[in-house]
Design an enzyme around this catalytic site. Structure first.
Site, PDB file in Angstrom:
ATOM      1  N   ARG A  43       0.830  -1.213   0.000  1.00 20.14           N
ATOM      2  CA  ARG A  43       0.000   0.000   0.000  1.00 20.14           C
ATOM      3  C   ARG A  43       0.863   1.262   0.000  1.00 20.14           C
ATOM      4  O   ARG A  43       0.543   2.253  -0.666  1.00 20.14           O
ATOM      5  CB  ARG A  43      -0.894  -0.006   1.252  1.00 20.14           C
ATOM      6  CG  ARG A  43      -2.037  -1.017   1.173  1.00 20.14           C
ATOM      7  CD  ARG A  43      -2.528  -1.360   2.574  1.00 20.14           C
ATOM      8  NE  ARG A  43      -3.784  -2.101   2.614  1.00 20.14           N
ATOM      9  CZ  ARG A  43      -3.881  -3.417   2.477  1.00 20.14           C
ATOM     10  NH1 ARG A  43      -2.810  -4.146   2.252  1.00 20.14           N
ATOM     11  NH2 ARG A  43      -5.064  -4.009   2.559  1.00 20.14           N
ATOM     12  N   GLY A  63      -2.164 -11.906  -4.278  1.00 26.56           N
ATOM     13  CA  GLY A  63      -3.560 -11.495  -4.391  1.00 26.56           C
ATOM     14  C   GLY A  63      -3.714 -10.033  -3.997  1.00 26.56           C
ATOM     15  O   GLY A  63      -4.488  -9.289  -4.615  1.00 26.56           O
ATOM     16  N   SER A 116     -13.234  -8.701   3.355  1.00 28.56           N
ATOM     17  CA  SER A 116     -11.932  -8.745   2.689  1.00 28.56           C
ATOM     18  C   SER A 116     -11.314  -7.357   2.610  1.00 28.56           C
ATOM     19  O   SER A 116     -11.877  -6.452   1.988  1.00 28.56           O
ATOM     20  CB  SER A 116     -12.106  -9.316   1.270  1.00 28.56           C
ATOM     21  OG  SER A 116     -10.964  -9.038   0.507  1.00 28.56           O
ATOM     22  N   GLN A 175      -8.764  -6.753   0.977  1.00 22.75           N
ATOM     23  CA  GLN A 175      -8.317  -6.568  -0.409  1.00 22.75           C
ATOM     24  C   GLN A 175      -9.437  -5.957  -1.250  1.00 22.75           C
ATOM     25  O   GLN A 175      -9.192  -5.058  -2.061  1.00 22.75           O
ATOM     26  CB  GLN A 175      -7.862  -7.904  -0.992  1.00 22.75           C
ATOM     27  CG  GLN A 175      -6.597  -8.412  -0.323  1.00 22.75           C
ATOM     28  CD  GLN A 175      -6.108  -9.729  -0.882  1.00 22.75           C
ATOM     29  OE1 GLN A 175      -6.748 -10.336  -1.730  1.00 22.75           O
ATOM     30  NE2 GLN A 175      -4.964 -10.178  -0.403  1.00 22.75           N
ATOM     31  N   ASP A 191      -4.506 -14.928   8.119  1.00 26.12           N
ATOM     32  CA  ASP A 191      -3.244 -15.428   7.554  1.00 26.12           C
ATOM     33  C   ASP A 191      -2.467 -16.297   8.541  1.00 26.12           C
ATOM     34  O   ASP A 191      -1.524 -16.993   8.156  1.00 26.12           O
ATOM     35  CB  ASP A 191      -2.355 -14.258   7.116  1.00 26.12           C
ATOM     36  CG  ASP A 191      -2.927 -13.556   5.908  1.00 26.12           C
ATOM     37  OD1 ASP A 191      -3.740 -14.170   5.186  1.00 26.12           O
ATOM     38  OD2 ASP A 191      -2.574 -12.388   5.670  1.00 26.12           O
TER      39      ASP A 191
HETATM   40  C1  S3P Z   1      -4.523  -8.772   2.855  1.00 24.65           C
HETATM   41  C2  S3P Z   1      -5.790  -9.153   3.207  1.00 24.65           C
HETATM   42  C3  S3P Z   1      -6.176 -10.554   3.445  1.00 24.65           C
HETATM   43  C4  S3P Z   1      -4.956 -11.425   3.690  1.00 24.65           C
HETATM   44  C5  S3P Z   1      -3.873 -11.171   2.713  1.00 24.65           C
HETATM   45  C6  S3P Z   1      -3.415  -9.728   2.781  1.00 24.65           C
HETATM   46  C7  S3P Z   1      -4.265  -7.361   2.576  1.00 24.65           C
HETATM   47  O1  S3P Z   1      -6.872 -11.037   2.327  1.00 24.65           O
HETATM   48  O2  S3P Z   1      -5.337 -12.784   3.654  1.00 24.65           O
HETATM   49  O3  S3P Z   1      -2.757 -12.007   2.949  1.00 24.65           O
HETATM   50  O4  S3P Z   1      -3.098  -6.935   2.521  1.00 24.65           O
HETATM   51  O5  S3P Z   1      -5.235  -6.627   2.387  1.00 24.65           O
HETATM   52  P1  S3P Z   1      -8.460 -10.795   2.168  1.00 24.65           P
HETATM   53  O6  S3P Z   1      -8.663  -9.361   2.356  1.00 24.65           O
HETATM   54  O7  S3P Z   1      -8.835 -11.222   0.794  1.00 24.65           O
HETATM   55  O8  S3P Z   1      -9.075 -11.647   3.227  1.00 24.65           O
END
Ligand code: S3P
Length: 435
Positions: free
Chosen positions: A31, A98, A170, A172, A318
């Protein structure tokens, strides 16, 4: 130094001791690089994570025209404002990450040029519908492979703000839409079903960006320029978790991990391990910019079984693989519910952990969204990590207490999040070998 072999062997070894330094937080590093690229001026980022995932973020921002220089301690990112990105002349490779693919999609979906985001085999299998659908409502045009990567993103002529309720808990998804909202014409509101990590929001506040948080709602104005500001990144609690569990389960161990990020949406692992009877203390608490930090003191303890469900799962999502290893040392049954999201990570983590634990002689039972572990002695054996960094590191820690050596195969992906894992273990007194 990162290691280059594919397999790791660990043999019931000495106790862990001493003071340990863990590299910078992965979520915050991604970020920080992206936001600094959109700020006006030169941002110094201290203690950034040097790992494959974050190096891919740096490479991508460079391909988008941002000037970035790196030393071992600092990154210098020369942002030229919210409208400064330029069309890349090759596909953007997000590797295994991801977080990178989803957050970057939020930025790319709101540009006036085209781009393609690709991942490795694992990432190209992970669900992207969760971001594609809301981004489309902002005017984005995205072609995908059945809602999976590669994502081919066209020029967005509408750049509409969004008012969205996210049913998937999430960070993300939330952060993807916050990034997109930075480029929208007007105010966006993004609400989530449960609180998830808020690093994006905290960093935007750090940059004095107009963003307001009301409970689970983020209200954000689009098209506002913001100025560069130095960022210092705490050590990653998700990486620290491997060492914390190691110290708790390995007899006579006692360690201190310095300057770990203690964001309340990430500290579920500490709360749960303490509830299980873990001797964990937080020392020297302070604030690092907008993120709380502290030193974690962890000591060998007898752990009790636990039953978890609901919102706590999001606060340690995680850390579940390494928590499953801690469960093997309890006498009794540990149960986990509401964990379906684990099936969509770098591997299907319920399946990878269940297969490995069974091979080591542990009794388990799973459903689509639950997992049950009966504590017991770990035998030795060969375990496949399915090229998932957190599965590989979890079984390495299991090898500290197994009766016979454990060989973990396909471990190169540890380099995506924690290239120094092997050397840090060795420095803490652990006998671990590559083959
Ligand atoms: C993360 C959010 C999580 C986590 C990933 C990192 C992030 O995923 O599992 O390792 O940096 O926003 P999700 O938001 O899809 O659960």
């Amino acid at each position: 130094m990162a290691y280059e072999m594919h397999n790791l062997i660990i043999n019931n070894s000495e106790k862990l001791f001493g003071e340990i330094n863990i590299p910078g937080d992965k979520s915050i590093t991604h970020r920080a690089i992206m936001l600094a690229s959109l700020a006006q001026g030169k941002t110094q980022i201290q203690n950034y994570l040097i790992s494959e995932d974050c190096m891919n973020t740096i490479k991508i921002m460079k391909l988008l025209g941002v000037n970035i220089s790196e030393s071992e301690e600092n990154l210098f990112v020369e942002g030229r404002g919210i409208n400064s990105l330029s069309e890349p002349n090759e596909p953007l490779y997000a590797g295994n990450s991801g977080t990178l693919m989803r957050l970057l999609s939020g930025i790319m979906a709101m540009q006036s040029f085209e781009s393609t985001i690709v991942g490795d085999d694992s990432l190209n299998k992970r669900p992207m519908k969760r971001i594609i659908e809301p981004l489309k409502s902002m005017g984005a045009i995205i072609n995908s492979n059945n809602s999976k990567a590669p994502l081919q993103i066209k020029s967005n002529k509408l750049k509409k703000p969004i008012n969205f309720f996210s049913k998937i808990p999430s960070a993300q998804v939330k952060s993807c839409l916050i990034f997109a909202a930075l480029f929208a014409e007007g105010e966006s509101i993004i609400e989530e079903i449960a609180h998830t990590r808020d690093h994006t929001e905290k960093l935007l506040k750090h940059f004095n960006y107009p963003i307001e948080i009301i409970d689970k709602k983020v209200i954000i104005q689009g098209k506002k320029n913001f100025n560069a500001k130095q960022i210092s990144i705490p050590s990653d609690i998700s990486s620290a978790a491997f060492f914390i569990v190691a110290a708790l389960i390995k007899k006579d161990s006692e360690i201190i991990i310095k300057n770990v990020g203690l964001n309340s949406f990430r500290t579920g692992i500490l709360d749960v391990l303490i509830e299980m009877g873990g001797d964990i203390k937080i020392l020297n608490k302070s604030l690092n910019g907008t993120e709380p930090i502290g030193d974690i003191h962890a000591k060998y303890s007898k752990l009790k079984p636990i039953k978890l469900s609901g919102d706590i799962i999001i606060r340690l999502i995680d850390e579940l693989p390494i928590l499953f290893i801690a469960c093997t040392s309890c006498s009794g049954v540990c149960e986990f519910f509401d964990i379906e999201e684990l099936r969509y990570k770098e591997s299907d983590r319920i399946k990878s952990m269940e297969e490995g634990l069974k091979k080591l002689g542990i009794q388990t039972k799973s459903t689509q969204n639950s997992f049950k572990i009966t504590g017991g002695k770990l035998n030795g054996g060969i375990v496949d990590s399915y090229s998932d960094h957190r599965i590989a590191m979890s079984f390495v820690i299991a090898g500290l207490v197994s009766e016979k050596p454990i060989t973990i195969i396909n471990t190169l992906n540890i380099n995506t999040s924690f290239p120094l894992f092997y050397s840090t273990l060795r420095e803490s007194g652990v006998q671990i070998y590559q083959s």
